[in-house]
Every structure is written in C-alpha cells, then in structure tokens.
Design an enzyme around this catalytic site. Sequence first.
Site, PDB file in Angstrom:
ATOM      1  N   LYS A 182      -4.715  32.698   5.083  1.00 59.14           N
ATOM      2  CA  LYS A 182      -4.325  31.924   6.268  1.00 59.14           C
ATOM      3  C   LYS A 182      -5.088  32.386   7.516  1.00 59.14           C
ATOM      4  CE  LYS A 182       0.106  33.036   6.029  1.00 59.14           C
ATOM      5  NZ  LYS A 182       0.191  33.821   4.782  1.00 59.14           N
ATOM      6  N   ARG A 222       8.444  30.879   9.255  1.00 66.77           N
ATOM      7  CA  ARG A 222       8.606  31.570   7.982  1.00 66.77           C
ATOM      8  C   ARG A 222      10.020  31.446   7.443  1.00 66.77           C
ATOM      9  NH1 ARG A 222       4.207  35.494   8.718  1.00 66.77           N
ATOM     10  NH2 ARG A 222       3.899  36.801   6.889  1.00 66.77           N
ATOM     11  N   ARG A 254      -8.533  44.157   0.577  1.00 61.85           N
ATOM     12  CA  ARG A 254      -9.073  43.645   1.839  1.00 61.85           C
ATOM     13  C   ARG A 254      -9.379  44.730   2.876  1.00 61.85           C
ATOM     14  NH1 ARG A 254      -4.348  39.528   3.982  1.00 61.85           N
ATOM     15  NH2 ARG A 254      -2.714  41.045   4.381  1.00 61.85           N
ATOM     16  N   ARG A 291      -3.952  47.727   7.079  1.00 67.24           N
ATOM     17  CA  ARG A 291      -2.590  47.358   7.485  1.00 67.24           C
ATOM     18  C   ARG A 291      -1.562  48.229   6.780  1.00 67.24           C
ATOM     19  NH1 ARG A 291      -1.798  40.864   7.539  1.00 67.24           N
ATOM     20  NH2 ARG A 291       0.292  41.587   6.985  1.00 67.24           N
ATOM     21  N   ARG A 314       6.833  41.515   0.002  1.00 62.20           N
ATOM     22  CA  ARG A 314       6.389  40.384   0.838  1.00 62.20           C
ATOM     23  C   ARG A 314       6.301  39.098   0.019  1.00 62.20           C
ATOM     24  NH1 ARG A 314       1.205  43.133   2.927  1.00 62.20           N
ATOM     25  NH2 ARG A 314       0.647  41.134   3.833  1.00 62.20           N
TER      26      ARG A 314
END
Length: 188
Positions: free
Chosen positions: A16, A91, A130, A134, A145
């Site tokens: 996203k 969300r 990635r 984070r 998640r």
Amino acid sequence: MSELNLILTGPPGAGKGTQAKRLMDRCGIPQISTGDMLREAVASGSELGQRVKGIMDRGELVPNEVVIELVRERLARSDCKTGFILDGFPRTPEQARVLDQILEDLGREAVRVACLQVPEQELIDRILSRGEGRADDNQETIRRRLEVYQNETAPILDHYAAALKQVDGVGSFDEIAERLAAAVGVGS
Ligand code: AMP
C-alpha cells in the site's frame, strides 16, 4: 468526477505504502498514511507517541478516536481539496462510518476504494525482507497484524462493496502500479 478520493486497503505487506507514493507522484495528491503519522509521533516522543508505541509494537490497532482525529484534521487541509490517498485508514468499520461523515461534512465527492491482494505467505516473506527497521516487522508481530487485518479490517470491504476494486498485488512494482491506476480510473 474531478476529485480523486482514494482509499487504498489490503493486508500488511501488500504494498500500500509504495503504491500510494507512486499514485501521489502521478496524480499530485497527498498520501495520508496513519501508520507514518503514528510512527512520527512515536519518534518525536510526544504524548501521543508514548501512548501508542506499545500498541503498535504488538501489532494491535490504536484506538479509533486517535486515528480518526489525525485523519479529520489532515483531510481538512487545503492540499486535499482535489483528492487524497488514504493508506492504512480506515481499518475498522467504525473508522469507515466516521470517514463517511467527515467527507460528507467537507462536501466531498464519493470515495474510490482499491484493495491490494497478496497471498499470506508472500506477505510474510515481503515484510521480513523489506528491511525498513520497523519495530513491528518481526515474525510474531506479523502473525498478529495479519490476524488483526482479517478480524478487524477485512469487514470494511463489505462497507465499501459498491465502490470496491480488487487489485492483484503480485507482480513487478510497475505492473501493480498499472493495474491499480486502471482500477481507480486514472489511466496511464
Ligand atoms: P501501517 O504502517 O499502516 O502498517 O500501520 C502500523 C501500525 O500503526 C498498525 O499496526 C497499527 O498499530 C497502527 N495503525 C495505523 N493505522 C491505523 C488505523 N487506521 N487504525 C488503528 N491503528 C492504526
């Protein structure tokens, strides 16, 4: 329609953020990422940041009213007049209902909604590789998640059934960008 009011949704790791940035450059409208706004609050050590840090580290959702106020304030700014790309908001169905009201109060045109679809194992692989550093990109938190997405966020797809475009989120960055642009009607 002259406004491009877009909601980009999909599970964590679906791409996203990167796709929202591409659309932002292409269409000249701002990307509004509640995740980025919250991470900035955490990094700044503000009261809000201290309040949400633990929740984010666990992969849970921060309270609706917290993100709703961030988005309400952001959407009222002048750079959103011709459109915006919401990335990671709404969300929950409650956030979706309040967003409808905010946009109605602002006299805005209807939203377009695109959901990026990626198989679960690929989501996990992407997040683990990635390397953005984070705090929530670790194996246990990713599982949580994904669960939170299924239980709390996927129900918003019903809310947007009439406007929703499902977009295949597997492929090269450019391929996905083209599919997304076509799905939301911004051509190439
Ligand atoms: P993201 O960068 O969109 O993956 O968001 C990272 C984290 O920020 C999420 O796991 C949540 O803890 C929090 N967050 C971001 N957006 C929202 C939202 N709309 N509602 C609740 N929590 C959110």
